[in-house]
Design a protein around this motif. Sequence first.
Motif, PDB file in Angstrom:
ATOM      1  N   LYS A   7       1.524   4.293   4.298  1.00  0.00           N
ATOM      2  CA  LYS A   7       1.518   3.164   4.700  1.00  0.00           C
ATOM      3  C   LYS A   7       0.434   2.576   5.942  1.00  0.00           C
ATOM      4  N   LYS A  59      -0.824  -0.361   8.580  1.00  0.00           N
ATOM      5  CA  LYS A  59      -0.914  -1.811   8.616  1.00  0.00           C
ATOM      6  C   LYS A  59      -1.642  -1.976  10.081  1.00  0.00           C
ATOM      7  N   TYR A  93      -4.874   0.451  13.903  1.00  0.00           N
ATOM      8  CA  TYR A  93      -3.535   0.556  12.767  1.00  0.00           C
ATOM      9  C   TYR A  93      -2.621   1.486  12.997  1.00  0.00           C
TER      10      TYR A  93
END
Length: 106
Positions: A20, A22, A30
Amino acid sequence: MFEYDKYYRECQQQKKPFIKAKTNPVHGNYFIQIDLATCGYKLTGKQEKQIQKLVEGEIEFVKNNCKHAFVGFNITDEISWFDGVSSEHLDSFCNSLYDLTQNTPN
């Protein structure tokens, strides 16, 4: 949250690593996490060193090309995170992590 849970379950069913990424609102780069519990893999010491080299290269890139520094990272045999990966390297960084896990025996 629902999409996160759905994706995590899909990774478990397909025995694939959960990765993941984000955006960290503090610096705009990130935050990436990889969880190998979904596929039952554990990184070897050699693979951890390969990831360390990948991170060191990204730290150097961020230092020279971004206005915010690489914040930190933690690499373990099953769960790892990286905070500060540049948008320019996001895809290649995640792909490299994934590729490394595909060479891991169950």
